[in-house]
Design a protein around this motif. Sequence first.
Motif, PDB file in Angstrom:
ATOM      1  N   ALA A 133      -5.599   6.882   4.334  1.00  0.00           N
ATOM      2  CA  ALA A 133      -7.053   6.823   4.159  1.00  0.00           C
ATOM      3  C   ALA A 133      -7.684   5.697   4.975  1.00  0.00           C
ATOM      4  O   ALA A 133      -8.857   5.794   5.364  1.00  0.00           O
ATOM      5  N   ILE A 134      -6.908   4.654   5.246  1.00  0.00           N
ATOM      6  CA  ILE A 134      -7.436   3.522   6.002  1.00  0.00           C
ATOM      7  C   ILE A 134      -7.447   3.798   7.496  1.00  0.00           C
ATOM      8  O   ILE A 134      -8.381   3.438   8.210  1.00  0.00           O
ATOM      9  N   GLY A 135      -6.412   4.434   8.014  1.00  0.00           N
ATOM     10  CA  GLY A 135      -6.316   4.648   9.446  1.00  0.00           C
ATOM     11  C   GLY A 135      -5.585   3.500  10.119  1.00  0.00           C
ATOM     12  O   GLY A 135      -5.072   2.594   9.471  1.00  0.00           O
ATOM     13  N   ASN A 136      -5.547   3.520  11.421  1.00  0.00           N
ATOM     14  CA  ASN A 136      -4.761   2.561  12.191  1.00  0.00           C
ATOM     15  C   ASN A 136      -5.525   1.292  12.511  1.00  0.00           C
ATOM     16  O   ASN A 136      -6.719   1.332  12.799  1.00  0.00           O
ATOM     17  N   ASP A 137      -4.804   0.179  12.468  1.00  0.00           N
ATOM     18  CA  ASP A 137      -5.289  -1.102  13.000  1.00  0.00           C
ATOM     19  C   ASP A 137      -6.599  -1.579  12.386  1.00  0.00           C
ATOM     20  O   ASP A 137      -7.410  -2.217  13.051  1.00  0.00           O
ATOM     21  N   HIS A 138      -6.819  -1.284  11.113  1.00  0.00           N
ATOM     22  CA  HIS A 138      -8.042  -1.760  10.461  1.00  0.00           C
ATOM     23  C   HIS A 138      -7.690  -2.989   9.629  1.00  0.00           C
ATOM     24  O   HIS A 138      -7.476  -2.910   8.418  1.00  0.00           O
ATOM     25  N   MET A 153       0.841  -1.204   0.000  1.00  0.00           N
ATOM     26  CA  MET A 153       0.000   0.000   0.000  1.00  0.00           C
ATOM     27  C   MET A 153       0.872   1.248   0.000  1.00  0.00           C
ATOM     28  O   MET A 153       1.895   1.319   0.683  1.00  0.00           O
ATOM     29  N   LYS A 154       0.449   2.258  -0.746  1.00  0.00           N
ATOM     30  CA  LYS A 154       1.124   3.546  -0.746  1.00  0.00           C
ATOM     31  C   LYS A 154       0.827   4.287   0.566  1.00  0.00           C
ATOM     32  O   LYS A 154      -0.198   4.035   1.217  1.00  0.00           O
ATOM     33  N   PRO A 155       1.692   5.255   0.949  1.00  0.00           N
ATOM     34  CA  PRO A 155       1.418   6.034   2.162  1.00  0.00           C
ATOM     35  C   PRO A 155       0.040   6.689   2.153  1.00  0.00           C
ATOM     36  O   PRO A 155      -0.654   6.711   3.177  1.00  0.00           O
ATOM     37  N   VAL A 173      -5.899   1.903  -4.426  1.00  0.00           N
ATOM     38  CA  VAL A 173      -7.282   1.770  -3.962  1.00  0.00           C
ATOM     39  C   VAL A 173      -7.787   3.143  -3.554  1.00  0.00           C
ATOM     40  O   VAL A 173      -7.182   3.818  -2.709  1.00  0.00           O
ATOM     41  N   LEU A 174      -8.871   3.573  -4.148  1.00  0.00           N
ATOM     42  CA  LEU A 174      -9.447   4.869  -3.804  1.00  0.00           C
ATOM     43  C   LEU A 174     -10.132   4.788  -2.441  1.00  0.00           C
ATOM     44  O   LEU A 174     -10.583   3.712  -2.031  1.00  0.00           O
ATOM     45  N   PRO A 175     -10.212   5.894  -1.696  1.00  0.00           N
ATOM     46  CA  PRO A 175     -10.830   5.867  -0.365  1.00  0.00           C
ATOM     47  C   PRO A 175     -12.240   5.279  -0.403  1.00  0.00           C
ATOM     48  O   PRO A 175     -13.022   5.571  -1.311  1.00  0.00           O
ATOM     49  N   PHE A 176     -12.544   4.449   0.586  1.00  0.00           N
ATOM     50  CA  PHE A 176     -13.870   3.825   0.646  1.00  0.00           C
ATOM     51  C   PHE A 176     -14.231   3.560   2.104  1.00  0.00           C
ATOM     52  O   PHE A 176     -13.358   3.478   2.974  1.00  0.00           O
ATOM     53  N   ASP A 177     -15.520   3.444   2.367  1.00  0.00           N
ATOM     54  CA  ASP A 177     -16.016   3.113   3.697  1.00  0.00           C
ATOM     55  C   ASP A 177     -16.171   1.595   3.790  1.00  0.00           C
ATOM     56  O   ASP A 177     -16.929   0.998   3.018  1.00  0.00           O
ATOM     57  N   TYR A 178     -15.455   1.004   4.722  1.00  0.00           N
ATOM     58  CA  TYR A 178     -15.480  -0.452   4.834  1.00  0.00           C
ATOM     59  C   TYR A 178     -16.806  -0.939   5.419  1.00  0.00           C
ATOM     60  O   TYR A 178     -17.322  -0.386   6.394  1.00  0.00           O
TER      61      TYR A 178
END
Length: 214
Positions: A134-139, A127-129, A170-175
């Motif tokens: 965009a994902i955040g921590n520990d997901h 994954m790129k920085p 990967v473009l930002p998305f809501d999991y």
Amino acid sequence: MALVYLRELDSNVRFAIWRIEETADELIGRLQLNVRERTTLSRLNKGKRTLHWLATRVLLREMLDTTGYIDCPSDENGKPYLANFPQRISLTHSFDYAAVMMSNNGEVGIDLELVKPKILRIADKFMKPGELDAIGNDHVEKLYACWCAKEAVYKLQGNKGVSFKDNMTVLPFDYQEQGVLHLDLKAPNRSEQFKVYYERFQDYMLGYVVENAL
């Protein structure tokens, strides 16, 4: 083998997941193997690798609903294909499961992975920085959705040398436990945005993609 999941995306595309419960000998007994395939088997380490290889071929037989010989070699990039049937395929396996995705029209890609916290340690390898921000921590689950999406697109495009980190974004998305994300592929042989589906399956993450999906 026990069918645990069968899904038809439309009239042309479907996939199935099977739980592997047989021994290698039992799986071999359900196949017709030529010399090339028996040589491939002999080179695999005994255990899960052999079971996975055999199970995907048995599942292909089930999905094609044929008693005839199925020729499933790999091309120069290592992408499996059907030499004597018109359908396009993608294969995956993880621990006790094997899966096959099949299309009558266009390439497909599928990936199945057991969800484990260890992915946090290798996230920066694929994954790129900006993606990680965009994902955040520990997901953990969201990272697996991204991994499966990149693996599925890698299998669909079929060319070696494509980097998960350098050529895919990967473009930002809501999991959610079942959802859709968008992935930009910028590779030497192909530049395209893909719509990738992902979902939790028991303790696993599943990702799959269809060529030219709307």
